[in-house]
Design a protein around this motif. Sequence first.
Motif, short mmCIF file in Angstrom:
data_model
loop_
_atom_site.label_atom_id
_atom_site.label_comp_id
_atom_site.label_asym_id
_atom_site.label_seq_id
_atom_site.Cartn_x
_atom_site.Cartn_y
_atom_site.Cartn_z
N TYR A 28 60.50 -1.94 -3.72
CA TYR A 28 59.75 -0.67 -3.31
C TYR A 28 58.36 0.09 -3.59
O TYR A 28 58.16 -0.36 -4.69
N CYS A 29 57.94 1.05 -2.69
CA CYS A 29 56.78 1.54 -2.24
C CYS A 29 57.00 2.71 -3.26
O CYS A 29 58.08 3.21 -3.56
N VAL A 30 56.09 3.89 -3.44
CA VAL A 30 56.08 4.09 -4.17
C VAL A 30 56.81 5.28 -3.03
O VAL A 30 58.48 6.58 -3.32
N SER A 45 54.91 9.02 -9.56
CA SER A 45 53.73 8.33 -9.73
C SER A 45 53.71 8.74 -11.17
O SER A 45 53.62 7.17 -12.68
N GLN A 46 54.35 9.59 -12.33
CA GLN A 46 54.32 9.83 -13.55
C GLN A 46 55.79 8.75 -14.63
O GLN A 46 55.89 8.12 -15.33
N HIS A 47 56.75 8.48 -13.45
CA HIS A 47 57.56 7.93 -13.66
C HIS A 47 57.24 6.34 -14.10
O HIS A 47 58.30 5.58 -15.03
N LEU A 48 56.91 5.97 -12.82
CA LEU A 48 56.47 4.19 -12.24
C LEU A 48 55.31 3.68 -14.27
O LEU A 48 55.37 2.91 -14.97
N GLU A 60 53.03 -6.14 -6.04
CA GLU A 60 52.95 -6.92 -5.16
C GLU A 60 51.69 -5.72 -3.96
O GLU A 60 52.71 -5.13 -3.86
N LYS A 61 50.85 -6.09 -3.51
CA LYS A 61 49.44 -5.58 -2.92
C LYS A 61 50.18 -6.55 -1.52
O LYS A 61 50.43 -7.28 -1.42
N SER A 62 50.67 -5.35 -0.20
CA SER A 62 50.82 -5.48 1.01
C SER A 62 50.39 -4.47 1.46
O SER A 62 50.71 -3.33 1.60
N GLY A 63 48.84 -5.12 2.56
CA GLY A 63 48.50 -4.33 2.85
C GLY A 63 47.71 -2.66 2.10
O GLY A 63 47.34 -3.41 1.03
N LYS A 64 47.75 -1.86 2.19
CA LYS A 64 47.19 -0.75 1.49
C LYS A 64 48.51 0.18 0.80
O LYS A 64 48.30 0.79 -0.45
N TRP A 65 49.90 -0.98 0.40
CA TRP A 65 51.08 0.00 0.07
C TRP A 65 50.94 -1.35 -1.43
O TRP A 65 50.72 -2.52 -1.00
N ILE A 66 51.56 -0.67 -2.30
CA ILE A 66 51.76 -2.18 -3.12
C ILE A 66 53.34 -1.79 -3.71
O ILE A 66 54.20 -0.26 -3.51
N TYR A 67 53.90 -2.76 -3.51
CA TYR A 67 55.47 -2.52 -3.73
C TYR A 67 55.81 -3.48 -5.60
O TYR A 67 55.38 -4.18 -5.48
N TYR A 68 57.15 -1.88 -5.76
CA TYR A 68 57.16 -2.42 -7.52
C TYR A 68 58.81 -3.25 -7.56
O TYR A 68 59.57 -2.79 -6.81
N THR A 69 58.79 -3.96 -8.44
CA THR A 69 60.11 -4.48 -8.75
C THR A 69 59.64 -4.47 -9.94
O THR A 69 59.08 -4.76 -10.87
#
Length: 120
Positions: A28-30, A45-48, A60-69
């Motif tokens: 998921y992204c933010v 963002s603080q929690h992450l 994992e960056k995809s375009g302007k988004w960063i996806y987290y796992t």
Amino acid sequence: MEDLLNFLKAIADENRLKILKLLLDGQYCVCQLEQLLDKSQSSISQHLNYFKELDLLKEEKSGKWIYYTVDRSVYDKYLAALISLKAESLAELNLSELQNKINNLDTAAEIKSETKGGCS
């Protein structure tokens, strides 16, 4: 021991626990986490950041988004450390001072006779 304490502090918050569960199951992204949890971008963002400080996230960056796992290898190390708490000695946990106190602890009978009534 300090790393394990920090992990436990991180998951002690309900929102971070929800984020952890989501990131264990998917990526998921933010902005998606904002929608799912009905929280602000800054709050997410603080929690992450708690998880980032523990090296618990993959990005994992995809375009302007960063996806987290969740990085399962790091997560599994924290779980293993928690499980091994019972198996490890106090010395292995850098708690030798506590072991010394246990070794010198008065028995309940000694405490009762000294205080005339029991532990206080």
